[in-house]
Design a protein around this motif. Structure first.
Motif, mmCIF file in Angstrom:
data_model
loop_
_atom_site.group_PDB
_atom_site.id
_atom_site.type_symbol
_atom_site.label_atom_id
_atom_site.label_comp_id
_atom_site.label_asym_id
_atom_site.label_seq_id
_atom_site.Cartn_x
_atom_site.Cartn_y
_atom_site.Cartn_z
ATOM 1 N N GLY A 44 0.716 -1.229 0.009
ATOM 2 C CA GLY A 44 -0.105 -0.120 -0.152
ATOM 3 C C GLY A 44 0.908 1.258 -0.059
ATOM 4 N N SER A 45 1.804 1.081 0.682
ATOM 5 C CA SER A 45 2.773 2.550 0.858
ATOM 6 C C SER A 45 3.428 2.722 -0.780
ATOM 7 C CB SER A 45 4.041 2.208 1.911
ATOM 8 O OG SER A 45 4.859 1.186 1.564
ATOM 9 N N ARG A 46 3.745 1.543 -1.263
ATOM 10 C CA ARG A 46 4.273 1.908 -2.532
ATOM 11 C C ARG A 46 3.341 2.339 -3.607
ATOM 12 N NH1 ARG A 46 6.617 -3.155 -1.413
ATOM 13 N NH2 ARG A 46 5.290 -4.458 -2.763
ATOM 14 N N ALA A 75 3.362 6.075 -5.618
ATOM 15 C CA ALA A 75 3.344 6.342 -6.787
ATOM 16 C C ALA A 75 2.298 7.182 -7.249
ATOM 17 C CB ALA A 75 3.170 5.064 -7.470
ATOM 18 N N LEU A 76 1.133 7.292 -6.492
ATOM 19 C CA LEU A 76 0.276 8.048 -6.893
ATOM 20 C C LEU A 76 0.406 9.581 -6.661
ATOM 21 C CD1 LEU A 76 -2.989 6.044 -5.826
ATOM 22 C CD2 LEU A 76 -2.342 6.625 -7.919
ATOM 23 N N GLY A 93 1.252 5.135 -14.229
ATOM 24 C CA GLY A 93 1.369 4.038 -14.816
ATOM 25 C C GLY A 93 1.749 3.162 -13.996
ATOM 26 N N ALA A 94 2.739 3.543 -13.272
ATOM 27 C CA ALA A 94 3.715 2.529 -12.156
ATOM 28 C C ALA A 94 2.453 2.126 -11.182
ATOM 29 C CB ALA A 94 4.712 3.351 -11.345
ATOM 30 N N ALA A 95 1.590 2.918 -10.644
ATOM 31 C CA ALA A 95 0.524 2.574 -9.817
ATOM 32 C C ALA A 95 -0.293 1.479 -10.137
ATOM 33 C CB ALA A 95 -0.288 3.763 -9.428
ATOM 34 N N LEU A 145 -8.666 5.956 -9.880
ATOM 35 C CA LEU A 145 -7.811 6.005 -11.049
ATOM 36 C C LEU A 145 -8.445 6.649 -12.336
ATOM 37 C CD1 LEU A 145 -6.681 2.164 -10.347
ATOM 38 C CD2 LEU A 145 -5.078 4.602 -10.034
ATOM 39 N N LEU A 146 -9.561 6.391 -12.672
ATOM 40 C CA LEU A 146 -10.166 6.984 -13.864
ATOM 41 C C LEU A 146 -10.077 8.514 -13.950
ATOM 42 C CD1 LEU A 146 -13.089 4.773 -14.892
ATOM 43 C CD2 LEU A 146 -10.625 4.896 -15.724
#
Length: 842
Positions: free
Chosen positions: A404-406, A410-411, A417-419, A437-438
């Motif tokens: 979750g932290s990663r 990323a967000l 893209g990474a998320a 995300l959308l």
């Protein structure tokens, strides 16, 4: 009756006669039974006729097979089964207890001026002296203390034939107190023609087979179950053990809370070997430990003092030790506080040589200092060095690095893209975040990639995501966090709307996946649907649902009964160790959700259209207490009604000996008419304030809310909660505008599996939809959902294989599957709403 017979009767509406007779108890639990069941049992036909008549008074009919089976019993057996059936029927509607409100002549004797009534009570309380004339009327020798509160009451000023409690404090009086004057028993309500819905009770010839079918359907369900259904499953598995061991072995159990219940039964019977094969994550283990210690396997309530036998502790540590360390770390950190408490029982550090992975995970979640000079410290540091992606050392302590932290990092850094790449490895997490995300970066999640991800996602998550994506931002957002009291809050909806193209593409992907799964199911010759299903919200999670007579999903809309009056009711009984003061109240709002008035113990009458039966402040056993509130629907002075149950003195509902509430159409005669009850629901759990529904008097509809409000302290009442109730009502209107309904869910099944679909329209007419040559499943589903391109049908054709209805008043083949909100016949194999959803599992 036996646990098996009771569960089958309540959930499947079938009577297992042999199981009832096998129960060693001669009588059902204490309760009020009908006079007709005290029959002269020398005549079986007369007794069976009397039983039929008594059940009909509670809206239940005997099916032909059940009547035939009962007719074969001898007189004593028929009396035994009849008593138990009637006792269950009375419990279902709430008539098994005596309902005695404060004013026994309610609604006629309720004071018109609540303030004057209050002043008289307070004046008597403060100024009345013993052996002195009454301070209200001046009469001598008319003032006596009442029991048990000892308040001084004048028998001239307070009508002992009307009050059921002390007129001063409203506490229940000792039943034989001289102040209480007996009143004639109310007459039985007149029964007219059978123009109301009734339920048909079927016959169960093979209880074990029926128990297996029910248990397997519960085990295979794809949505979390409410507590009362987990109790049913637990009872079935316990009662049928060791047969039920085979049911567990051959059944996949997708919901983790259900798995914990099943494994808990196995562990209690010594079948510990099954735990290794079924416990896949640390949270699975934690749920099992909660189940075994009497707590909630949903992890909402915690065990007081967990205690585990040594063999089970060894198995638990072995299961944890074989798990991948990154996932184990995340699971323990996700429920850190419960795991810290469980670590005090499991003692993982004492077994760090045998179970090093488990010991390392506990050291990280507990923040244990690690000293490289000790054997334990050296072992933990060496293991941590081999897993830098899962754990790191910070200031001499171990700390977990979580998935979750990663994702959040990323967000926050706008690496969308990474998320998405991280979340794609866990499809369920991605779908839960789909709306977010959308809005952040729709280009990072194109339809083709989303289509790959959703193939592995549970149907409940797909339905929830579909509803969120297609609901445009409105005025309010409603949040119902997962918890023991489901506390809610609402905030203005300030989100940016999604692009129409994004919504359409995403809806096509999610609905298309559900249709693909439906098409893979066995085909059906003909399906019968009901347009009224469009008012029912499809369930995505039912873990917090209240046990109710009519099982409604939160947000569902149903019409107000065709009656000029409604009567809300509340009944409860307190334990011997505590006084419990519950209050039934109604708040009124105008069309803009501005507060327009209330009817409760502070205002017994409102505008001549709301009338309260009076406030009872205690409910000692065995009588308990009941409160009523009448609503005259002919000339309402407001648009929205919000009924609410308060625990005035802050006692949780779960401490009650019994407690339930509901509403009925106003009975013609009598205080409580079981045939007029339209909804009854239990009061339970740690909640102290419950809002069951919101009524819109303009459209004559009821929206099921089933929400508990946050509460602390003493003196809970409507005054002071108006804004919170208005916020709830407004938010409920917005929150369920575009949620997936049972109509859509049923249409997906029909379009994917059948060539012909018969639809019963709201006016009772029938229309038929047939798949056109070369028509794709998506096109057929779209036509069904939009209700376009149908042919009129005069007579319902036979060979219906699946029926999804509001009122199950249609005769279908015995092998047909039937979902009905109101199951009025015993025809077909009964389905729950969650069963239709479970059929669309990946």
């Amino acid at each position: 009756m036996s646990a098996v017979a009771e569960i089958l009767l309540r959930t499947r509406r079938v009577v297992a006669v042999d199981a009832m007779l096998a129960d060693p108890r001669e009588r059902p639990p204490v309760g009020k039974l009908g006079k007709n069941v005290r029959m002269v049992v020398a005549n079986v036909p007369a007794g069976l006729t009397a039983l039929e008549g008594e059940l009909l008074q509670h809206d239940f009919l005997l099916s032909a097979p059940l009547r035939t089976a009962l007719a074969k019993l001898n007189a004593a057996e028929l009396a035994k089964v009849g008593r138990r059936l009637l006792h269950w029927a009375k419990i279902e509607t709430g008539v098994w207890v005596d309902h005695v409100p404060l004013f026994r002549k309610f609604p006629d004797s309720v004071p018109a001026d609540t303030y004057d009534f209050y002043v008289r009570r307070i004046f008597s309380l403060l100024t009345q002296e013993p052996e002195q004339p009454c301070v209200l009327c001046g009469e001598r020798r008319t003032v006596y203390p009442v029991s048990p509160c000892a308040h001084l009451v004048c028998v001239n000023c307070w009508d002992g034939a009307d009050y059921s409690a002390c007129p001063i404090c409203h506490r229940r009086l000792t039943p034989h107190d001289p102040f209480l004057i007996p009143t004639p028993q109310p007459r039985e309500p007149r029964r007219g023609a059978l123009d109301r819905p009734v339920a048909v009770l079927g016959y169960c010839a093979d209880p074990i087979a029926a128990c297996r079918d029910l248990a397997v359907s519960l085990l295979e369900r794809r949505t979390p179950m409410p507590a009362h259904e987990r109790d049913d499953l637990r009872g079935l598995l316990e009662t049928c053990w060791p047969r039920s061991a085979a049911w567990l072995a051959e059944t996949a159990i997708p919901v983790k809370e259900t798995l914990a219940v099943a494994l808990g039964v196995a562990a209690r019977h010594g079948a510990l070997d099954v735990l290794h094969a079924r416990l896949g994550t640390a949270t699975d283990v934690l749920r099992l430990l909660y189940e075994l210690t009497g707590a909630d396997p949903g992890l909402r309530t915690h065990p007081a003092r967990p205690a585990l036998p040594r063999p089970l502790r060894r198995i638990v540590l072995a299961c944890l030790d074989r798990m991948a360390l990154p996932y184990l770390m995340e699971d323990l950190r996700r429920h850190a506080r419960p795991w810290v408490r469980m670590g005090e029982v499991l003692h993982p550090h004492e077994h760090h040589r045998r179970h090093p992975v488990a010991a390392l995970a506990f050291a990280a979640v507990r923040g244990t200092p690690v000293d490289g000079g000790t054997p334990f410290g050296r072992a933990m540091l060496a293991l941590a060095a081999r897993h830098p992606d899962a754990v790191e050392v910070c200031r001499g302590r171990l700390r977990a690095a979580t998935f979750g932290s990663r994702v959040e990092r990323a967000l926050a850094e706008k690496r969308y893209g990474a998320a998405v790449g991280l979340l794609a490895a866990r499809p369920g997490e991605l779908v839960r975040r789909l709306s977010q995300l959308l809005r952040l970066a729709p280009e990072a999640l194109p339809p083709a990639r989303l289509q790959e991800v959703v193939r592995r996602v549970a149907p409940g998550l797909l339905l929830a995501a579909l509803g969120q994506v297609r609901t445009a931002p409105g005025r309010w957002r409603l949040f119902l966090p997962r918890g023991g009291t489901a506390r809610f809050w609402s905030v203005p909806d300030e989100r940016a709307p999604l692009a129409d193209e994004t919504v359409l593409e995403t809806e096509q992907v999610l609905a298309g996946e559900l249709l693909r799964r439906a098409s893979a199911l066995p085909p059906l010759r003909r399906v019968l649907l009901d347009e009224g299903l469009a008012d029912l919200i499809a369930p995505t999670s039912e873990r917090g649902a209240t046990k109710a007579l009519v099982r409604l999903t939160r947000g569902t809309v149903q019409p107000i009964p065709e009656s000029e009056r409604l009567r809300f009711f509340l009944h409860w009984a307190e334990p011997a160790t505590a006084v419990v003061d519950l209050d039934l109240s109604v708040a009124v709002f105008d069309e803009r959700w501005e507060f327009a008035g209330l009817c409760d113990y502070t205002n017994l009458r409102l505008g001549g259209w709301l009338t309260h039966s009076g406030d009872l402040t205690s409910a000692p056993m065995p009588l308990g207490s009941s409160e009523f509130l009448d609503v005259d629907l002919r000339e309402p002075h407001g648009r929205y009604l919000v009924p609410i149950v308060f625990s005035y003195n802050d006692v949780p509902f779960e401490e009650l000996v019994r407690g339930f509430a509901g509403f009925m159409e106003r009975p013609e005669e009598g205080l409580f008419d079981p045939t007029a009850v339209r909804q009854r629901f239990d009061l339970g759990g740690p909640a102290k304030i419950l809002v069951p529904l919101v009524a819109d008097l303009r459209t004559r509809t009821i929206r099921w809310a089933d929400v508990n409000l946050s509460a602390s302290g003493y003196g809970h009442r409507v005054a002071g909660s108006e804004r919170e109730l208005a916020g709830l009502g407004r938010a409920l209107q917005d929150a369920f505008r575009e949620r997936v309904t049972m109509w859509e869910l049923a249409c997906w099944h029909a379009a994917g599996r059948a060539e012909e679909v018969v639809v019963r329209r709201r006016d009772g007419g029938l229309v038929t939809y047939r798949r056109r040559p070369g028509e794709p499943v998506t096109g057929f589903a779209a036509r069904l959902i939009a209700r376009a391109g149908a042919a009129r049908t005069e007579v319902l054709p036979g060979e219906v294989a699946l029926a999804a209805l509001v009122h199950g008043d249609v005769e279908v083949p015995a092998e047909a599957q039937v979902y009905a909100l109101y199951p009025e016949t015993a025809a077909g194999r009964r389905l729950e709403a969650a069963d239709l959803l479970s059929g669309l599992a990946p």
